[in-house]
Scaffold this motif. Structure first.
Motif, PDB file in Angstrom:
ATOM      1  N   PHE A 106      -7.432   4.037  -1.575  1.00  0.00           N
ATOM      2  CA  PHE A 106      -7.262   2.467  -1.436  1.00  0.00           C
ATOM      3  C   PHE A 106      -8.205   1.949  -0.448  1.00  0.00           C
ATOM      4  O   PHE A 106      -8.715   2.617   0.491  1.00  0.00           O
ATOM      5  CB  PHE A 106      -6.031   2.194  -1.182  1.00  0.00           C
TER       6      PHE A 106
ATOM      7  N   ARG B  56      -6.855  13.437   0.857  1.00  0.00           N
ATOM      8  CA  ARG B  56      -5.772  13.446   0.061  1.00  0.00           C
ATOM      9  C   ARG B  56      -5.932  13.167  -1.569  1.00  0.00           C
ATOM     10  O   ARG B  56      -5.166  13.845  -2.105  1.00  0.00           O
ATOM     11  CB  ARG B  56      -4.658  12.299   0.570  1.00  0.00           C
TER      12      ARG B  56
ATOM     13  N   ALA C 150      -5.986   2.896 -12.268  1.00  0.00           N
ATOM     14  CA  ALA C 150      -5.058   3.689 -11.702  1.00  0.00           C
ATOM     15  C   ALA C 150      -3.490   3.641 -12.445  1.00  0.00           C
ATOM     16  O   ALA C 150      -2.503   4.388 -12.119  1.00  0.00           O
ATOM     17  CB  ALA C 150      -4.695   3.295 -10.118  1.00  0.00           C
TER      18      ALA C 150
ATOM     19  N   VAL D 183      -6.600   8.225  -6.360  1.00  0.00           N
ATOM     20  CA  VAL D 183      -7.064   6.969  -5.656  1.00  0.00           C
ATOM     21  C   VAL D 183      -7.293   6.754  -4.291  1.00  0.00           C
ATOM     22  O   VAL D 183      -6.436   7.208  -3.500  1.00  0.00           O
ATOM     23  CB  VAL D 183      -5.976   5.652  -5.917  1.00  0.00           C
TER      24      VAL D 183
ATOM     25  N   ASP E 262       0.863  -1.281  -0.122  1.00  0.00           N
ATOM     26  CA  ASP E 262      -0.123  -0.025  -0.012  1.00  0.00           C
ATOM     27  C   ASP E 262       0.808   1.270  -0.023  1.00  0.00           C
ATOM     28  O   ASP E 262       0.466   2.190  -0.668  1.00  0.00           O
ATOM     29  CB  ASP E 262      -1.025  -0.164   1.153  1.00  0.00           C
TER      30      ASP E 262
ATOM     31  N   LYS F 261       3.836   5.360  -5.640  1.00  0.00           N
ATOM     32  CA  LYS F 261       3.554   5.299  -7.105  1.00  0.00           C
ATOM     33  C   LYS F 261       2.409   6.254  -7.849  1.00  0.00           C
ATOM     34  O   LYS F 261       2.613   6.706  -9.031  1.00  0.00           O
ATOM     35  CB  LYS F 261       3.040   3.909  -7.755  1.00  0.00           C
ATOM     36  N   VAL F 262       1.357   6.239  -7.113  1.00  0.00           N
ATOM     37  CA  VAL F 262       0.301   7.148  -7.572  1.00  0.00           C
ATOM     38  C   VAL F 262       0.670   8.436  -7.609  1.00  0.00           C
ATOM     39  O   VAL F 262       0.286   9.418  -8.444  1.00  0.00           O
ATOM     40  CB  VAL F 262      -1.104   6.653  -6.761  1.00  0.00           C
ATOM     41  N   LEU F 263       1.509   9.045  -6.530  1.00  0.00           N
ATOM     42  CA  LEU F 263       1.825  10.357  -6.617  1.00  0.00           C
ATOM     43  C   LEU F 263       2.842  10.695  -7.359  1.00  0.00           C
ATOM     44  O   LEU F 263       3.380  11.726  -7.611  1.00  0.00           O
ATOM     45  CB  LEU F 263       2.064  10.585  -5.214  1.00  0.00           C
ATOM     46  N   LYS F 264       3.805   9.601  -7.864  1.00  0.00           N
ATOM     47  CA  LYS F 264       4.581   9.755  -8.916  1.00  0.00           C
ATOM     48  C   LYS F 264       5.962  10.156  -8.054  1.00  0.00           C
ATOM     49  O   LYS F 264       6.567  11.179  -8.573  1.00  0.00           O
ATOM     50  CB  LYS F 264       4.547  10.449 -10.307  1.00  0.00           C
TER      51      LYS F 264
ATOM     52  N   PRO G 241       0.985   4.795 -13.279  1.00  0.00           N
ATOM     53  CA  PRO G 241       0.269   5.670 -12.316  1.00  0.00           C
ATOM     54  C   PRO G 241       0.603   7.061 -12.545  1.00  0.00           C
ATOM     55  O   PRO G 241       1.577   7.500 -13.092  1.00  0.00           O
ATOM     56  CB  PRO G 241       0.580   5.124 -10.962  1.00  0.00           C
ATOM     57  N   GLY G 242      -0.374   7.850 -11.924  1.00  0.00           N
ATOM     58  CA  GLY G 242      -0.167   9.485 -11.969  1.00  0.00           C
ATOM     59  C   GLY G 242      -1.071  10.080 -11.147  1.00  0.00           C
ATOM     60  O   GLY G 242      -2.068   9.454 -10.831  1.00  0.00           O
ATOM     61  N   PRO G 243      -0.693  11.238 -10.729  1.00  0.00           N
ATOM     62  CA  PRO G 243      -1.615  12.056  -9.873  1.00  0.00           C
ATOM     63  C   PRO G 243      -2.890  12.583 -10.555  1.00  0.00           C
ATOM     64  O   PRO G 243      -3.594  13.172  -9.858  1.00  0.00           O
ATOM     65  CB  PRO G 243      -0.698  13.128  -9.365  1.00  0.00           C
TER      66      PRO G 243
END
Ligand SMILES: Nc1ncnc2c1ncn2[C@@H]1O[C@H](COP(=O)(O)OP(=O)(O)OP(=O)(O)O)[C@@H](O)[C@H]1O
Ligand SMILES: [Mg+2]
Lengths: 293, 305
Positions: free
Chosen positions: B82, B149, B54, B80, A194, A200-203, B74-76
C-alpha cells in the motif's frame, strides 16, 4: 541526584503552599469553641462549650485530625461493622467498585464494538444510550433494589450476594459503563481504512480480524474509556453505599452524618478524593503505555 | 488471454447527484512475468486502479480478470504494497509478516514458517530490525517491511502502489535496485504505480501513462527496451531512455494532461417561486414565504473546466 532533580522544590513547594492556603481558609470558615467554666446555682462546676464562627458546627482542621486519628493511625482496625479503620473501609468499597467496574467493562466493550461496527445497531440504540447516560446513580439504585429484591446469587466459592449488594453492583456497572461504550465506539470508527485493507487482502476471518486488527487498533481509545469509567464507578460507590447502608467509605460517611460527627465526614471526603486521584493516576499510566504502542 | 486483463473498466465515487467519475474506459493487458509501471498525475486515480485489481473495490462497469477469472474480492494471491505502508503498529516487523504467512500457509509447521519469514526479512535487508515496531523504523525500512510482507505470501502478482513515493532520492535509488533484484529472482508479475517517469524507466519492462483526472484513462503503453541490469549513471545518455521518456511525458503533458471537459460540474441556478400574498399567515409559520424550487428540482448545467 536524578531523583532530586525530578522532584524539584518548585513542584513540591507550590502544591504544599496551595494546601496550606486551603487549610487556612477552612480554619477561617470553621467554628471555634470557647470553653467557659461557671459555677451553677448548686455550686458545681459546669463546663459550657460554645461554638461560634461562620459555620459554627464545622470542625477545624485540628479538630478533624483529632477526631479521625484512630481511624487513620490504625487503618486496618475492626472495632465493629461500621467502626473500622479507614483503609479497611476503603478496601471494602474498592472490592465492590471492582465488581461493578468489571461488569461495566464486560458489557461496555462488546456494546461499544457493536455501536462502532454496525450503523444499524448505532441507529437503533444510540438514542437510548444517550437518554440513559445522564441518569444519576441515585435514580438507578432504587430500580436495582426492586430488580434484585428476591434474587440471591450463590457463588461457587460459597459467597452469596445479597439484594443490596447486587443493586449496588448493578448501579455501579450501569453508571460507569457509558464512557467505555462511547470511547470504544469512537475508537472502532477511527480505525484507519489501511488496517482494514490489510485484513481484507489477507482474507482474515472475522474472529481473526477482530482480535488481530480491530481490538489492538481500538485499545488506546478503550483505555481512555476505562479510565473515565473508573472515575465514575468510584463516584457512584458513595451513593450506592449510602442508600444500602453497606460498610465502606460511603456507608461510614452516611452513618457519621446521622451520628452528627462532622469531622468523620471530612475524613471520608478526603479519603474518597485521594483514592479517586490515585486510581486515576494509575489508569493514566496504563493508558499512556497504550497510547505510544 | 493475458495474465491480467482490464476490459472497459469504469469507476466513480459518490451518490448520483455528487459523483466524481475517476476512471473511464480502462483497457490493460499484462503478461505473466512482466514488470509494468503505471505513471500518472497525483489524484488521477492510480490507487483506485490498484484497488480494483486488488479486489478492494469493484468496477462500476467492465471486468478485471486474473488468469481469465474475474476478480470479485481481495485475496492473498495478489500481494499489495500500500501507498502508506499499512503496517500494523502494535506488531513487530516479524509479527507483521507472520500475520500474513500464518494466513496463507496455515498447514506449515512453526519452524517452517519462521524460516520462511526470516528469509524474506533477509531479502529486504532488515534482519537487524526483526524485533522492532514500525514506529522505530525509518520510512524506507517500513516500505521494505511492506514489500517483504507482500512477497512472503508468494502472490501470483505483486501490486505496488507508489512504493517509494515518500522517500528521498538516494534511498529511493537503493530500494529501486532492491525491488528489481527481488523481481529478477523469480520474475513474478509486477504492477507498480509511480509518479516518477524515470523510476518507471529504471525498473519496468513497459510504462503505461494514466491521464489526468477526473475521468482518467490509460494512454498508449511504451515498451522500455533497455537491457538489464540498467546502469543508473549511464542510462541518462541512452537514446532509448530519451525516447521512452519523450513519449511518456509527451502524452502526460499533451493529450493526457488535458482535464476532461465532459465533467458535469453542478450549477444550481436560483429558481424561486414568488411569495404568494393571498395565503393567510397562520400560527404555525407561514406557507407564503418565497419557495426555492431548486431544492425540489435540480438542474444540471455542463460547464467547460
Ligand atoms: N473511497 C472514495 N470515495 C470517494 N472518492 C474517492 C475514493 N477513493 C478515491 N476517491 C477519489 O478518486 C480520485 C482518485 O483517487 P486516488 O487515490 O486513486 O488517486 P491517486 O492517483 O492514487 O493519487 P495519489 O498520487 O495522490 O496517491 C480522487 O479525486 C479521490 O478524491
Ligand atoms: Mg494513490
Amino acid at each position: 541526584m536524578h531523583w532530586f532533580h525530578r522532584f524539584k522544590l518548585d513542584s513540591f513547594l507550590y502544591p504544599l503552599l496551595g494546601i496550606g492556603l486551603c487549610l487556612l481558609l477552612w480554619y477561617g470558615v470553621a467554628g471555634k469553641s470557647t470553653v467557659t467554666q461557671t459555677k451553677d446555682d448548686w455550686g458545681d462546676t459546669v463546663t459550657i462549650t460554645k461554638r461560634h464562627g461562620l459555620s459554627a458546627d464545622l470542625p477545624t482542621p485540628a479538630e478533624t485530625w483529632e477526631a479521625s486519628r484512630s481511624y487513620v493511625l490504625e487503618p486496618f482496625a475492626k472495632r465493629g461493622e461500621l467502626d473500622q479503620g479507614i483503609l479497611r473501609f476503603t478496601w471494602l468499597s474498592l472490592v465492590l467498585v471492582a465488581q461493578g467496574y468489571a461488569l461495566a467493562l464486560l458489557l461496555g466493550v462488546p456494546v461499544g464494538f457493536c455501536l462502532g461496527l454496525s450503523k444499524t445497531f448505532a441507529k437503533m440504540f444510540d438514542p437510548i444510550f444517550q437518554v440513559l447516560r445522564p441518569v444519576s446513580p441515585l435514580a438507578w439504585l432504587p430500580l436495582g433494589m426492586v430488580l434484585f429484591l428476591s434474587a440471591k446469587v450463590e457463588m461457587p466459592g460459597g459467597t452469596a450476594y445479597t439484594a443490596s449488594e447486587l443493586a449496588a453492583i448493578f448501579t455501579i456497572a450501569i453508571c460507569s459503563m457509558w464512557p467505555t461504550v462511547l470511547n470504544t465506539a469512537v475508537g472502532v470508527r477511527a480505525i484507519p481504512q489501511d488496517y482494514l485493507n490489510v485484513a481484507k487482502v489477507l482474507k482474515l476471518s472475522r474472529t481473526k480480524t477482530l482480535f488481530k486488527v480491530l481490538l489492538p487498533a481500538t485499545l488506546p481509545y478503550m483505555f481512555t474509556g476505562f479510565r473515565l469509567s473508573l472515575g465514575i464507578a468510584w463516584l457512584v460507590i458513595v451513593a450506592a453505599e449510602m442508600l444500602t447502608g453497606r460498610p465502606g467509605v460511603g456507608g461510614f460517611l452516611w452513618q457519621q452524618y446521622n451520628a452528627l460527627s462532622y469531622a468523620h465526614i471530612i475524613l471520608c471526603i478526603l479519603t474518597i478524593g485521594i483514592v479517586g486521584f490515585i486510581l486515576d493516576r494509575m489508569m493514566s499510566l496504563v493508558e499512556a503505555r497504550f497510547k505510544t504502542a | 488471454m493475458s495474465f491480467l486483463e482490464l476490459n472497459n473498466v469504469h469507476k466513480g465515487f459518490g451518490p448520483a447527484n455528487a459523483r466524481t467519475e475517476v476512471l473511464r474506459d480502462i483497457e490493460l493487458r499484462i503478461e505473466e512475468g512482466e514488470f509494468v509501471a503505471i505513471v500518472g498525475y497525483s489524484g488521477a486515480g492510480k490507487t483506485t486502479l490498484i484497488s480494483l485489481v486488488a479486489g478492494l473495490i469493484r468496477p462500476d462497469m467492465g471486468k478485471v480478470k486474473l488468469k481469465g477469472v474475474e476478480i470479485t474480492e481481495p485475496g492473498p494471491d495478489r500481494g499489495v504494497v500500500f501507498q502508506n505502508y499499512s503496517l500494523l503498529p502494535w506488531l513487530t516487523v516479524f509479527e507483521n509478516i507472520q500475520l500474513a504467512v500464518d494466513q496463507v500457509f496455515p498447514k506449515w509447521s512453526e519452524e517452517q514458517k519462521r524460516a520462511h519469514i526470516d528469509k524474506y526479512i533477509a531479502t529486504v535487508n532488515l534482519t537487524p530490525a526483526r524485533e522492532k515496531k514500525p514506529s522505530e523504523l525509518s520510512g524506507g525500512m517500513r516500505q521494505r517491511v511492506s514489500v517483504a510482507r507482500a512477497l512472503a505470501t508468494e502472490p501470483q502478482i505483486l501490486l505496488l502502489d507508489e512504493p517509494l513515493g515518500a522517500l528521498d532520492a538516494l534511498t529511493r535509488a537503493t530500494l529501486q535496485d532492491e525491488i528489481v533484484r527481488i523481481w529478477e529472482q523469480d520474475k513474478r508479475t509486477v504492477v507498480m504505480i509511480t509518479n516518477d517517469v524515470d523510476e518507471g524507466i529504471m525498473m519496468a519492462d513497459r510504462i503505461v501513462p494514466l491521464s489526468a483526472g477526473p475521468n482518467a484513462t490509460l494512454g498508449p503503453s511504451v515498451a522500455v527496451n533497455i537491457p538489464r541490469p540498467r546502469d543508473r549513471k549511464a542510462i541518462n545518455h541512452d537514446p532509448e531512455y530519451k525516447e521512452v521518456r519523450r513519449q511518456v511525458i509527451g502524452y502526460l503533458l499533451g493529450e493526457g494532461g488535458k482535464q476532461r471537459t465532459a465533467v458535469s460540474r453542478k450549477l444550481i441556478l436560483p429558481d424561486l417561486l414568488p411569495e404568494d400574498l393571498s395565503e393567510p399567515r397562520t400560527l404555525y409559520g407561514t406557507k407564503r414565504k418565497p419557495r426555492r424550487r431548486s431544492e425540489t428540482k435540480r438542474e444540471q448545467v455542463e460547464v467547460e473546466a
